[in-house]
Design a protein around this motif. Structure first.
Motif, PDB file in Angstrom:
ATOM      1  N   LYS A  11       0.794  -1.215   0.151  1.00 17.05           N
ATOM      2  CA  LYS A  11       0.089  -0.034  -0.089  1.00 17.05           C
ATOM      3  C   LYS A  11       0.791   1.367  -0.056  1.00 17.05           C
ATOM      4  CE  LYS A  11      -3.315  -2.613   3.028  1.00 17.05           C
ATOM      5  NZ  LYS A  11      -3.689  -2.520   4.289  1.00 17.05           N
ATOM      6  N   HIS A  19      -2.623   5.113   0.488  1.00 21.38           N
ATOM      7  CA  HIS A  19      -3.591   3.990   0.105  1.00 21.38           C
ATOM      8  C   HIS A  19      -3.959   2.861   1.048  1.00 21.38           C
ATOM      9  CE1 HIS A  19      -3.382   5.107  -4.366  1.00 21.38           C
ATOM     10  NE2 HIS A  19      -1.987   5.366  -4.017  1.00 21.38           N
ATOM     11  N   CYS A  57      -1.035  -1.175  -4.218  1.00 19.62           N
ATOM     12  CA  CYS A  57      -0.855  -0.402  -5.130  1.00 19.62           C
ATOM     13  C   CYS A  57      -0.285  -1.103  -6.564  1.00 19.62           C
ATOM     14  CB  CYS A  57       0.242   0.751  -4.939  1.00 19.62           C
ATOM     15  SG  CYS A  57      -0.095   2.013  -3.705  1.00 19.62           S
ATOM     16  N   SER A  98      -0.709   7.379  -8.755  1.00 23.29           N
ATOM     17  CA  SER A  98      -0.446   6.065  -8.069  1.00 23.29           C
ATOM     18  C   SER A  98      -2.068   5.489  -8.311  1.00 23.29           C
ATOM     19  CB  SER A  98       0.029   6.073  -6.845  1.00 23.29           C
ATOM     20  OG  SER A  98      -0.360   6.659  -5.879  1.00 23.29           O
ATOM     21  N   CYS A  99      -2.367   4.262  -8.513  1.00 21.78           N
ATOM     22  CA  CYS A  99      -3.475   3.774  -8.347  1.00 21.78           C
ATOM     23  C   CYS A  99      -3.427   2.544  -7.628  1.00 21.78           C
ATOM     24  CB  CYS A  99      -4.090   3.324  -9.927  1.00 21.78           C
ATOM     25  SG  CYS A  99      -3.027   2.760 -10.882  1.00 21.78           S
ATOM     26  N   ASP A 100      -4.665   2.131  -7.052  1.00 21.62           N
ATOM     27  CA  ASP A 100      -4.814   0.748  -6.078  1.00 21.62           C
ATOM     28  C   ASP A 100      -5.830   0.015  -6.424  1.00 21.62           C
ATOM     29  OD1 ASP A 100      -6.928   1.940  -4.856  1.00 21.62           O
ATOM     30  OD2 ASP A 100      -5.879   2.647  -3.323  1.00 21.62           O
ATOM     31  N   LYS A 126      -4.461   8.610  -6.514  1.00 22.00           N
ATOM     32  CA  LYS A 126      -3.925   9.601  -5.548  1.00 22.00           C
ATOM     33  C   LYS A 126      -2.866  10.383  -6.553  1.00 22.00           C
ATOM     34  CE  LYS A 126      -4.590   7.791  -1.041  1.00 22.00           C
ATOM     35  NZ  LYS A 126      -5.653   8.745  -0.601  1.00 22.00           N
ATOM     36  N   GLU A 132       0.137  14.661  -0.921  1.00 18.72           N
ATOM     37  CA  GLU A 132      -0.806  14.510  -1.826  1.00 18.72           C
ATOM     38  C   GLU A 132      -1.980  15.959  -2.183  1.00 18.72           C
ATOM     39  OE1 GLU A 132      -5.256  12.020  -1.293  1.00 18.72           O
ATOM     40  OE2 GLU A 132      -3.703  11.390  -0.359  1.00 18.72           O
ATOM     41  N   GLN A 182      -7.297  13.347  -4.640  1.00 18.77           N
ATOM     42  CA  GLN A 182      -7.702  12.073  -4.752  1.00 18.77           C
ATOM     43  C   GLN A 182      -8.906  11.611  -5.902  1.00 18.77           C
ATOM     44  OE1 GLN A 182      -8.002   9.551  -1.160  1.00 18.77           O
ATOM     45  NE2 GLN A 182     -10.056   9.069  -1.768  1.00 18.77           N
TER      46      GLN A 182
END
Length: 583
Positions: A451, A470, A474, A488-490, A496, A505, A508
């Motif tokens: 994460k 997160h 990720c 970045s994507c989860d 984010k 950050e 979002q």
């Protein structure tokens, strides 16, 4: 004529009638006014008839319904009183306009009734036969009216039937003509199909020749780039040798110079930190994703999920990595196959082009990463340093180093000269799912299943910064061209946005319940495309922090997405074994 007053006795006893009241009638009148007979007003008559009809209708509506359960005695019943004889004669005379006869009848009737000469049986109701005749007469009149209405309805129905018959004949004729045209078109299509089948072998041969020519053209370009790179390298070596020959003492042997040169060639120095990003202050036009559409059907060239897609740095060629253990190169925008690579024993998870375009690196679930020479169409080297599946790879912008990420919780940096591991990045506590370089720098970005997103120094192998936030693994992380923003994507569908300069950050994006598998910036850095698990590509405006458009065209989850280097179009790879071009 003189008549006796009331109470006087009759004069002649032989007379059979009695005098009730004596009045004097005189024809003489003092005024000579002439009275005119007034005509009957039709409106009043119609109003009276309408009023009578309304009263009859009201009586019919208010009449209580007959009880079906036998309780007839509890409800009031209305019975019609039969007409008596005198009323019957009066109505008959009034109906036929016999006014004088009516006057004579009334005078004689009342005289005889007062004198008691009528018996009770003689003045009772009219016999049933007369009532029945009268009812039948009225019923016949009603039936004649209904018969006339039925004749009118029948005439209208006949006219409608004639009209429908004409329309039926017209549509039947039109249908026959359409059937004839359809049969003629079927015959023409069969003839054209037979004619096309004659050209099918020729078209197949021409298509094969075209693919061979395109492949040779692409290989020639790659070979040209390789030779130019070799010439450039030789020129640098020649310049360095000339410079060293001037500084070396005359007594030093040639063997020592050659051995030192070989040593320098084997060890690639770390990239310099003084290099600046040429795109820091550049302004490019954002990609027009709002008007992008799929101009043609998806390109299907694999038998399994396409997990990664990458653009060639110099020519319009893309490479795809698939779960069918192969990777392939395609010329764009035609989508023609240029090269196919086979050699991995498991799914191919990542692919990347060398900055010069002559080499391709692939990663696989067979714990290896392979370096392919495109011009020679063979595997140049296999890297086996990882102990578990390798997820992704990326070249440094100078082309001297390759980094890979693996399920063994590490990322490794390899020297492209010696093909040896120079750095191992340890710090994540779960699988490292993605790795990439910060543009024009020595920093490495990793996205992990723990994460977190981390930034590493290539030279020291130490973690520079870790981004927390997160709530799930990720899947990928990407820089914009300026290198100051990370996306970045989860697996929760959350993307984010991080500002590298302040390590914070600033945005979002929630893409929904499906996982966000990948994200990519366009050349301007203002548009972000997200590959979603709901088989769509979601695009966002980073500056305005707003959603732009949702691109739908795949049948399964979208695994990767990337923009053409000049923002001309967008490519997406999916689990449905296809990749699409959006233009």
């Amino acid at each position: 004529m003189a008549v006796g007053g009331p109470g006087t006795a009759p004069v002649d006893k032989d007379k059979t009638h009695a005098i009730l009241e004596a009045i004097e009638l005189s024809d003489e009148s003092e005024d000579e006014f002439q009275y005119e007979e007034l005509p009957e007003d039709q409106d009043l008559i119609e109003d009276e008839e309408e009023t009578l009809d309304d009263i009859n209708r009201l009586l019919a509506e208010t009449k209580p319904a007959e009880s079906s359960d036998g309780n007839e005695g509890t409800m009031a019943q209305v019975q019609q009183r039969p007409a008596v004889i005198d009323d019957f004669f009066r109505n008959f005379l009034m109906k036929n306009g016999m006014k004088r006869s009516l006057e004579v009848f009334q005078s004689e009737w009342y005289e005889m009734q007062q004198s008691g000469k009528f018996k009770d049986s003689e003045v009772q109701a009219v016999p049933d036969i007369y009532n029945r005749n009268q009812g039948l007469y009225e019923e016949v009149a009603l039936l004649r009216g209904e018969l006339e209405k039925a004749r009118l309805i029948a005439s209208k129905a006949k006219e409608s039937w004639d009209s429908f018959r004409k329309e039926r004949d017209f549509h039947r004729m039109h249908h026959r003509r359409v059937v004839q045209e359809k049969n003629r078109l079927i015959v023409d299509l069969k003839r054209l199909k037979r004619h096309y089948e004659q050209y099918e072998p020729t078209l197949t041969e021409l298509r094969h020749k075209y693919e061979v020519a395109m492949k040779e053209k692409m290989l020639m370009r790659l070979e040209r780039d390789r030779f130019l790179a070799r010439v450039e390298s030789l020129q640098k070596q020649l310049t360095q040798v000339q410079f060293e020959s001037k500084e070396e003492p005359l007594g030093k042997s040639t063997t020592e110079a050659e051995s030192s040169r070989r040593t320098k060639l084997r060890e690639t120095p770390w990239p310099s930190e003084d290099r600046a990003n040429p795109y820091v202050n550049a302004n490019f036009e954002p990609a027009r994703v709002a008007t992008m559409k799929r101009p043609q059907a998806p390109f299907k060239g694999h038998l399994g999920t396409i997990s990664r897609i990458a653009f060639h740095p110099k020519i319009p060629v893309v490479a795809t990595a698939s779960d069918d253990h192969t990777w392939k190169m395609w010329s764009m925008p035609e989508g023609s196959l240029v090269l196919s690579g086979e050699g991995h024993r498991d799914w191919v998870s990542g692919i990347a082009f060398h900055p010069r375009g002559s080499l391709v690196a692939t990663t696989s679930g067979d714990f290896t990463a392979k370096i392919w020479d495109v011009t020679k169409e063979k595997c140049k080297h296999t890297l086996t340093d990882h102990s578990q599946a390798v997820w992704s790879c990326a070249f440094h912008d100078l082309g001297d180093f390759l980094v890979t990420s693996s399920m063994d919780q590490t990322a490794k940096a390899f020297d492209m000269q010696t093909m040896k591991c120079r750095q191992t990045l340890r710090g994540h506590v779960d699988s490292v799912n993605y790795v990439t370089f910060q543009p024009f720098s020595n920093n490495i970005l990793t996205a992990s299943g723990d994460k977190t997103v981390s930034l590493w120094d290539l030279r020291t192998g130490l973690c520079v910064q870790t981004f927390y936030g997160h709530a799930n693994a990720c899947n990928q992380a990407a820089f914009n061209l300026r290198g100051d923003t990370i996306a970045s994507c989860d697996s929760d569908g959350i993307v984010k946005m991080w500002d590298v300069r302040v390590v914070a950050e600033f945005l979002q994006i929630d893409t929904g319940q499906h996982p966000a598998n990948a994200a990519a910036f366009d050349r301007s850095g203002k548009v972000l495309a997200i590959a979603s698990g709901d088989a769509s590509i979601k695009t966002f405006n980073v500056d305005e922090k707003s959603f732009i458009v949702n691109l739908e065209g795949h049948d399964d989850s979208v695994q990767d997405v990337c923009f053409e280097p000049n923002n001309k179009y967008l490519l997406s790879a999916s689990s449905d074994a296809t990749f699409c071009m959006w233009q």
